[in-house]
Write an enzyme that holds these catalytic residues in place. Sequence first.
Site, PDB file in Angstrom:
ATOM      1  N   HIS A 129       0.824  -1.214   0.000  1.00  0.00           N
ATOM      2  CA  HIS A 129       0.000   0.000   0.000  1.00  0.00           C
ATOM      3  C   HIS A 129       0.859   1.265   0.000  1.00  0.00           C
ATOM      4  O   HIS A 129       1.899   1.309   0.661  1.00  0.00           O
ATOM      5  CB  HIS A 129      -0.902  -0.006   1.242  1.00  0.00           C
ATOM      6  N   SER A 330     -10.038 -14.599  -0.818  1.00  0.00           N
ATOM      7  CA  SER A 330     -10.012 -13.175  -1.162  1.00  0.00           C
ATOM      8  C   SER A 330     -11.307 -12.749  -1.839  1.00  0.00           C
ATOM      9  O   SER A 330     -11.879 -13.492  -2.643  1.00  0.00           O
ATOM     10  CB  SER A 330      -8.839 -12.892  -2.103  1.00  0.00           C
TER      11      SER A 330
HETATM   12  C1  LIG Z   1      -6.888   0.448   2.521  1.00  0.00           C
HETATM   13  C2  LIG Z   1      -5.544  -0.045   2.848  1.00  0.00           C
HETATM   14  C3  LIG Z   1      -4.665   0.670   3.699  1.00  0.00           C
HETATM   15  C4  LIG Z   1      -4.875   2.066   4.183  1.00  0.00           C
HETATM   16  O1  LIG Z   1      -5.983   2.386   4.721  1.00  0.00           O
HETATM   17  P1  LIG Z   1      -6.488   3.899   4.980  1.00  0.00           P
HETATM   18  O2  LIG Z   1      -7.479   3.585   6.012  1.00  0.00           O
HETATM   19  O3  LIG Z   1      -7.007   4.377   3.675  1.00  0.00           O
HETATM   20  O4  LIG Z   1      -5.357   4.720   5.497  1.00  0.00           O
HETATM   21  C5  LIG Z   1      -3.468   0.098   4.009  1.00  0.00           C
HETATM   22  N1  LIG Z   1      -3.122  -1.092   3.520  1.00  0.00           N
HETATM   23  C6  LIG Z   1      -3.903  -1.795   2.703  1.00  0.00           C
HETATM   24  C7  LIG Z   1      -3.445  -3.128   2.189  1.00  0.00           C
HETATM   25  C8  LIG Z   1      -5.144  -1.284   2.329  1.00  0.00           C
HETATM   26  O5  LIG Z   1      -5.915  -1.989   1.484  1.00  0.00           O
END
Ligand SMILES: *Cc1c(COP(=O)(O)O)cnc(C)c1O
Length: 382
Positions: A129, A330
């Site tokens: 991410h 998933s």
């Molecule tokens: C959505 C997501 C995040 C971050 O989330 P936020 O709440 O938007 O900060 C982090 N890691 C993964 C794998 C995600 O899918």
Amino acid sequence: MTTNATAGTALPECEIQERLNRLLCDIHAATRQQVGYPVNQDFNYSALLPFLDYSINNVGDPFHPSNYWSNTHAFEREVIARFASLMRIDPADAWGYVTSGGTEGNMYGLYLARELFPNAMFYFSEETHYSVLKNVRVLNARHIMIRRQENGEIDYDDLEAMIRVNRDLPAVIMANVGTTMRGAIDNIPRIRDILRDQAVTSHYIRADAALSGMILPFVGDPQPYGFDAGIDSVSISGHKMIGAPLPCGVVLTRRPYVERVGRAIEYVGVEDTTLSGSRNAFTPLLLWHAFARYGDAGFRKLVAGALDTAEYAVGQFNERGIPAWRHKNSVTVVFPRPAPEVFRKWQMAPEGDITHIITMPHVTRQMIDDLVNDCAARELSS
Ligand SMILES: *Cc1c(COP(=O)(O)O)cnc(C)c1O
């Protein structure tokens, strides 16, 4: 005619209502087509509305007394204990708090790692991410981005090669437990084998389980994901699988780690273990309410339904000749990026020539059928 409230004139009540109603209509319409993002739109928290009349604030460590009594720390602790059990650690050995979302959770997990191992090398795959690259930059941590495999998992050979050349440094590894784009889960036992083979004894495994952290505990045959698999910290989003009107999440770690950081910070005179000072006291209530309403059986049913819809979607796409696929356990269904108008209509998220849908609980088979029709029709006409 739209009146601009920012011009400084108070608006008549009916005009305020009208503006808000129009916004509500737009949001309502957008929600009905939402298949591209991992947010469950099925929830009802109206029982919590009375709390909006109070200035509640969870400032400080939820496990320590606070001078600000209008807080929901007791409920927050229950939420943390529940997540700890789901992540396979004895709640007595876990520490955590309710965050503003996955980004703050990742930031906290990596911050702890840096405090424990100040000269560590941080490793994460290019599938990780986007918050993680930002976070290591904020922390000014040395990092190496590792290649990913085509299916979205980290490339273990590349990881091993990079760890080998940095064997003298502690290793902080960001493992994905469900990547945003492909729903891929990095093999945590395999990562630990690599660390053992390279004799790197100072290490810290951080798991990002934003979405899958609320799926894997409720399936029959989960990939390894929890503290029992050797992770040191994890975060899970609240507004994704569980569903919430406000972004939120939880970060968990092993209690002794935080005690070490706590001491380091005590010298400025506060029990300041969280990243934010003033913290949202409403979001812990949302999560508590969801746990109280669903129970484990309810979540098992919710997750099973979403996985069924994902399997249905793969089948419908494939039947129409579109090569869609998904990982085991998933709800993220990956397929070739469709024509721009289809893409926009369904609010999808792109990456190069692929996209995905995420079959959250509000996504119905009817929506899947409509989407597959749109994609197939465009393929024929192009
Ligand atoms: C959505 C997501 C995040 C971050 O989330 P936020 O709440 O938007 O900060 C982090 N890691 C993964 C794998 C995600 O899918």
